[in-house]
Structures are given as C-alpha cells and as structure tokens.
Design a protein around this motif. Structure first.
Motif, mmCIF file in Angstrom:
data_model
loop_
_atom_site.group_PDB
_atom_site.id
_atom_site.type_symbol
_atom_site.label_atom_id
_atom_site.label_comp_id
_atom_site.label_asym_id
_atom_site.label_seq_id
_atom_site.Cartn_x
_atom_site.Cartn_y
_atom_site.Cartn_z
ATOM 1 N N ASP A 1 0.833 -1.200 0.000
ATOM 2 C CA ASP A 1 0.000 0.000 0.000
ATOM 3 C C ASP A 1 0.870 1.253 0.000
ATOM 4 O OD1 ASP A 1 -2.490 -1.369 0.093
ATOM 5 O OD2 ASP A 1 -2.319 -1.590 2.270
ATOM 6 N N VAL A 2 1.954 1.222 0.770
ATOM 7 C CA VAL A 2 2.886 2.350 0.802
ATOM 8 C C VAL A 2 3.490 2.568 -0.577
ATOM 9 C CG1 VAL A 2 5.045 3.239 1.763
ATOM 10 C CG2 VAL A 2 3.417 2.041 3.252
ATOM 11 N N GLU A 3 3.871 1.480 -1.219
ATOM 12 C CA GLU A 3 4.465 1.579 -2.549
ATOM 13 C C GLU A 3 3.486 2.192 -3.544
ATOM 14 O OE1 GLU A 3 6.510 -1.761 -5.329
ATOM 15 O OE2 GLU A 3 7.311 -1.598 -3.294
ATOM 16 N N GLN A 4 2.239 1.769 -3.474
ATOM 17 C CA GLN A 4 1.225 2.307 -4.379
ATOM 18 C C GLN A 4 0.920 3.769 -4.060
ATOM 19 O OE1 GLN A 4 -1.781 -0.636 -3.656
ATOM 20 N NE2 GLN A 4 -0.949 -2.070 -5.164
ATOM 21 N N THR A 5 0.980 4.121 -2.778
ATOM 22 C CA THR A 5 0.812 5.521 -2.385
ATOM 23 C C THR A 5 1.898 6.385 -3.008
ATOM 24 O OG1 THR A 5 -0.204 4.902 -0.266
ATOM 25 C CG2 THR A 5 0.748 7.114 -0.423
ATOM 26 N N MET A 6 3.135 5.925 -2.932
ATOM 27 C CA MET A 6 4.249 6.688 -3.486
ATOM 28 C C MET A 6 4.153 6.803 -5.004
ATOM 29 S SD MET A 6 7.591 5.728 -1.148
ATOM 30 C CE MET A 6 7.537 3.947 -1.416
ATOM 31 N N ARG A 7 3.700 5.750 -5.659
ATOM 32 C CA ARG A 7 3.538 5.816 -7.118
ATOM 33 C C ARG A 7 2.509 6.878 -7.496
ATOM 34 N NH1 ARG A 7 2.768 -0.625 -8.279
ATOM 35 N NH2 ARG A 7 4.899 -1.327 -7.773
ATOM 36 N N PHE A 8 1.397 6.897 -6.752
ATOM 37 C CA PHE A 8 0.349 7.879 -7.036
ATOM 38 C C PHE A 8 0.873 9.290 -6.771
ATOM 39 C CE2 PHE A 8 -3.427 10.410 -6.320
ATOM 40 C CZ PHE A 8 -4.339 9.918 -7.257
ATOM 41 N N ALA A 9 1.590 9.454 -5.677
ATOM 42 C CA ALA A 9 2.151 10.762 -5.340
ATOM 43 C C ALA A 9 3.133 11.225 -6.411
ATOM 44 C CB ALA A 9 2.842 10.697 -3.979
ATOM 45 N N ALA A 10 3.963 10.307 -6.891
ATOM 46 C CA ALA A 10 4.925 10.655 -7.931
ATOM 47 C C ALA A 10 4.216 11.051 -9.222
ATOM 48 C CB ALA A 10 5.874 9.476 -8.181
ATOM 49 N N LEU A 11 3.160 10.334 -9.550
ATOM 50 C CA LEU A 11 2.425 10.581 -10.788
ATOM 51 C C LEU A 11 1.736 11.939 -10.781
ATOM 52 C CD1 LEU A 11 1.422 9.325 -13.498
ATOM 53 C CD2 LEU A 11 -0.528 8.424 -12.220
#
Length: 300
Positions: free
Chosen positions: A253-263
C-alpha cells in the motif's frame, strides 16, 4: 517524524519495553541483504513504515489481511526505528521508492501518506463525491492533495481562518471554520459528506462532523485520541452512517501511495533537521509548530 511517535516515547504502546528507538517513517538505501532474501538488492531505495513486516502464518496473514498480522511487528517496537543512521528491518517491511521521489519526499508517505490515500481509496466514496478532512496538519495537508487528485470535492475543516489559503492552495474546494460555524450544518449545506477523514487528535472535533455525513456516509477515524468518541445511535441509524478506524496500510500500500504521489506531484511539506537535533525536532512537533513533517536527515 509524526505524532504517533509519542506512543513510543511516552510508553503508551501496549507491550512496549525500553529502551526504544522510535521512527516509523524511514527512507534510505539498502546497505546489506540477509541470507535468503530475494527481490531486494544493495543500493535499492526503500521505505519502512508502521508495518514492520508480517509473520505469514497467523489467521489474518493467511486471509491476506496483512495489516492486521497478529505478530504486531511495529517499526520502532519490534525492532529499532528510524531515529538512527541505519536500521535492520525484515524484507517484508520494505516498499520501493519511485525515482521521482527523494528520500525526504518518500519518508512521510510511509505512514501519513498511506494513511490518507489508502483509507480514502478503500472507502465507499467515488469521484465527484464530497470528502471532508478534519484537520490540516501532518495528515490533513497530504489528504487534501490526494483527495483532490483522486477526483473528489474536498472540504477542509479547521479552527480559525488561518489555514484557509493553504487549504485552497493544496486543492480544497471548500473551507469550514469550526470556530465560526456548525460543522455538520455546513457539510449538509454542501450536500452531505460521503466520507469524513478525521485526522485531528481530538475526539470532539471528530464527533462534530458526524451529523454532516450524507446517506451511507463514513467517518474514518485516523487521528489518535484517548477520549471516547461521542456518537448517538440515532446519528448512525439516520442515513445508515458508519464510524470506523483505519490503519495505515501494508508495504505494498505504501508503494502504491508513493507511485500515485509521484504521478500527480503530491508532496509532504517538510522541515529537515539533522539527526543530532532529533530532540529539538520532537519538541517542535509536540508544540504543534511543525509545518508539517519533521524529517531527520543523516550524512549516510
């Protein structure tokens, strides 16, 4: 550095024994890999959040409910946390940092970021719905950005007018001053909130928004307070409302959060402080002066 660290420093976490090294928003590079570890390599950029790994064999783990692993491997309690030059963490606790995020950007996503993103995406809200966020601090300022980028109408609820401009800058569409108006009435005027993300560490502030939930509305309890939450059965029955807590999330979930934030260009507002001044940073956080995440940096 977040207010949950107080649970460690003050010894409030059940089963905690001193000495402890707090810090569960950790970002860095892998310096060494243990025997039998696959997928991860020396030099990989990773975060470690509240969830410090899983046992893999308890009933929640076997059901895929990893965030509720019965082993309770909380970073800073199960093993020393991030107020240090280096930590040793289970491979199951790691989340990969996207290239677009610096370590300072990534660290707050390991707890504050995932708490806001994950709780909202797993709620019943859909793009276009009204999402209200109680509190515009370490959690709330990230929540506004995530909610706006996810396509929700966003209302911020805070004390006074001092944060109204910041709320708008972060993407909020509405601002409610809880000291000057009835929060529930204002939310109803906006059509009723599908979700209220309660980040303020104040049970009364959370409860003040319950009456402003629309039909099937959800109060997500994300802030921590030891005082009871005041809600009447009638408030829940009328409109089929619910109140429930939500933990941060798994490393994935943290990884997906960071991907969304980066995007979407979502970043925490941070203050960088050398590790040697951790005590000063902690006191600044306790005093409510942090804007909004205190990040300890090292020379490594």
């Amino acid at each position: 550095m977040c207010h949950t660290d107080v649970s460690f420093v003050e010894g409030h976490l059940p089963g905690l024994s001193f000495p402890v090294t707090p810090g569960h928003e950790v970002a860095g590079r892998i310096d060494a890999v243990g025997a039998g570890v696959s997928r991860w390599q020396i030099g990989d950029r990773v975060t470690v959040g509240w969830s410090g790994g899983v046992c893999g064999h308890c009933d929640p783990c076997r059901s895929g409910d990893l965030v509720h692993c019965e082993a309770g491997m909380v970073t800073g309690a199960a093993f020393p946390g991030g107020y240090a030059d280096a930590i040793i963490a289970p491979a199951t606790a790691l989340a990969r940092i996207p290239d677009e995020l610096s370590a300072v950007d990534a660290a707050p996503m390991a707890c504050a970021g995932v708490t806001m993103f994950n709780s909202l995406r797993r709620s019943g809200a859909r793009p276009g719905d009204l999402v209200a966020i109680v509190g515009l601090g370490g959690l709330g300022h990230l929540g506004v950005q995530f909610a706006a980028k996810m396509g929700f109408r966003v209302a911020v609820i805070a004390r006074g007018q001092g944060k109204a401009a910041l709320a708008a800058e972060l993407g909020a569409h509405h601002y409610i001053d809880s000291t000057a108006s009835d929060v529930s009435a204002e939310l109803h005027r906006l059509g009723g909130a599908r979700v209220v993300q309660a980040t303020a560490a104040n049970s009364d502030a959370m409860a003040a928004a319950i009456g402003g939930l629309g039909n099937h509305g959800e109060l997500l309890v994300l802030g921590i307070d030891t005082e009871p939450l005041k809600v009447t059965p009638l408030q829940l029955i009328n409109g089929s409302r619910t109140v429930h807590g939500h933990p941060g999330g798994t490393p994935m979930d943290v990884e997906q959060t960071m991907r969304f934030a980066a995007l979407h260009g979502i970043r925490a507002m941070t203050e960088e402080v050398p590790l040697e001044e951790a005590a000063k940073a902690y006191e600044r956080m306790l005093a409510g002066h942090a804007r909004f995440r205190m990040v300890l940096t090292t020379s490594r």
